[in-house]
Write an enzyme that holds these catalytic residues in place. Structure first.
Site, PDB file in Angstrom:
ATOM      1  N   ARG A   1       0.810  -1.223   0.000  1.00 17.28           N
ATOM      2  CA  ARG A   1       0.000   0.000   0.000  1.00 17.28           C
ATOM      3  C   ARG A   1       0.846   1.276   0.000  1.00 17.28           C
ATOM      4  NH1 ARG A   1      -2.294  -3.695  -1.249  1.00 17.28           N
ATOM      5  NH2 ARG A   1      -4.204  -4.615  -0.431  1.00 17.28           N
TER       6      ARG A   1
ATOM      7  N   SER B   1     -11.528  -0.194   2.088  1.00 13.81           N
ATOM      8  CA  SER B   1     -10.904  -0.650   3.332  1.00 13.81           C
ATOM      9  C   SER B   1     -10.364   0.533   4.122  1.00 13.81           C
ATOM     10  CB  SER B   1      -9.761  -1.622   3.030  1.00 13.81           C
ATOM     11  OG  SER B   1     -10.257  -2.790   2.429  1.00 13.81           O
TER      12      SER B   1
ATOM     13  N   GLU C   1      -5.660   3.216   6.021  1.00 14.22           N
ATOM     14  CA  GLU C   1      -5.460   3.024   4.589  1.00 14.22           C
ATOM     15  C   GLU C   1      -6.191   4.125   3.828  1.00 14.22           C
ATOM     16  OE1 GLU C   1      -6.478  -0.442   1.360  1.00 14.22           O
ATOM     17  OE2 GLU C   1      -5.492  -1.035   3.221  1.00 14.22           O
TER      18      GLU C   1
END
Length: 309
Positions: free
Chosen positions: A175, A224, A294
């Site tokens: 990520r 998410s 996130e």
């Protein structure tokens, strides 16, 4: 294509569009957030490069994509907000890959690949957002990520320089990518391989079915919320901390998948971010694990109003 005078600074000439005090909340999947001081939509990469080269260094610059994994705070964003639109959405199919503009939606790129019988990009059909954002955060799901398929990316730097970088130049990790500070992704090439169209279509159908059954895809949500800690799943930690269904104002932790936050209809950005921080606090207290956001949170909070009794 004239320079645009503003109260505090002068915007450089632009072929594209400029909107003052633009409603950003309407662009986000959460449908919350304050305005942009100036929302700039360049016509193409050259227009963007010329604009950035002439933009004063002291003017704050923010880039937003499809705004699917984003909370814009209620006070909005000062300075210039860049959003790439029509001039950056082209998708070109090649024998062993796809060249796509940063504004092309992930699902659209997956569909082009499937129609051409190219395998390896099916995972994109399960990721909300655009290619620019996917590269910037090394988006991934369903067993793959951008790192596994990226050949190169074209960017415009904060100084207006147009560059092509290899995937290795970005040092992609979970990520995360190391784009140059202020760099704007404009185009990318994703590797793929010839495959069986029936199998590709079946895999994409499987991904869509899984998302529908396990995620609140029809709600005002942002994907998410927290990254998975090494060797663990964020949703399991959130569930173990008793946060499934937790409410703050108009925000709620999803009952279906508790790593998703929902705007149930009247949430503010402060409700959503505050609920996320409460989830983090409870997970730390219950499990000793610090969850990392996130979802990106950007912009300014509204000033608190003192209540005098």
């Amino acid at each position: 294509m004239n320079a645009i005078a503003t109260g505090a600074f002068v915007l450089p000439p632009l072929k594209g569009r400029v909107e003052a005090q633009a409603d950003l909340g309407a662009l986000t999947w959460f449908r919350v957030g304050g305005p942009a001081e100036y929302l700039v939509k360049p016509a193409d990469a050259r227009d963007l490069a010329q604009f950035l080269a002439a933009l004063p260094e002291d003017v704050a610059l923010t880039v937003v994509g499809a705004a699917s994994n984003l909370i814009i705070r209620d006070g909005g964003i000062a300075g210039v907000v860049i959003r790439l639109a029509r001039g950056f959405s082209a998708v070109t199919v090649e024998a062993d890959g796809i060249v796509c503009g940063a504004a092309a939606l992930d699902a659209t790129v997956a569909e082009h690949a499937a129609a051409a019988g190219l395998a390896g990009l099916e995972f994109l059909s399960g990721i909300p957002g655009s290619i620019g954002g996917a590269v910037a955060m090394n988006a991934g799901a369903y067993g793959s990520d951008i790192k596994a398929c990226l050949d190169w990316v074209e960017i415009v730097t904060r100084q207006g320089e147009e560059l092509r970088l290899s995937a290795e130049d970005l040092h992609l990790s979970y990520r995360h990518s190391q784009l140059p500070p202020g760099g704007v992704v404009t185009r990318a090439r994703l590797r793929a391989m010839p495959g069986d169209q029936t199998l590709i279509a079946a895999r994409m159908a499987e991904i869509r079915d899984s998302r529908t059954k396990t995620q609140p895809v029809r709600a005002r949500t942002g994907g998410s919320t927290f990254a998975n800690p090494p060797g663990q799943k964020a949703w399991e930690l959130i569930d173990a901390a008793g946060c499934r269904g937790l409410v703050r104002g108009g925000a709620q932790v999803s009952e279906l998948h508790c790593n998703f936050l929902l705007n149930t209809g009247g949430a503010t950005a402060a409700d959503l971010e505050g609920l996320g921080e409460e989830v983090r606090r409870r997970v730390m207290e219950a499990t000793g694990v610090s969850l990392a956001w996130e979802i990106k949170r950007i912009g300014q909070n509204l000033p608190r109003v003192a209540v005098v009794a």
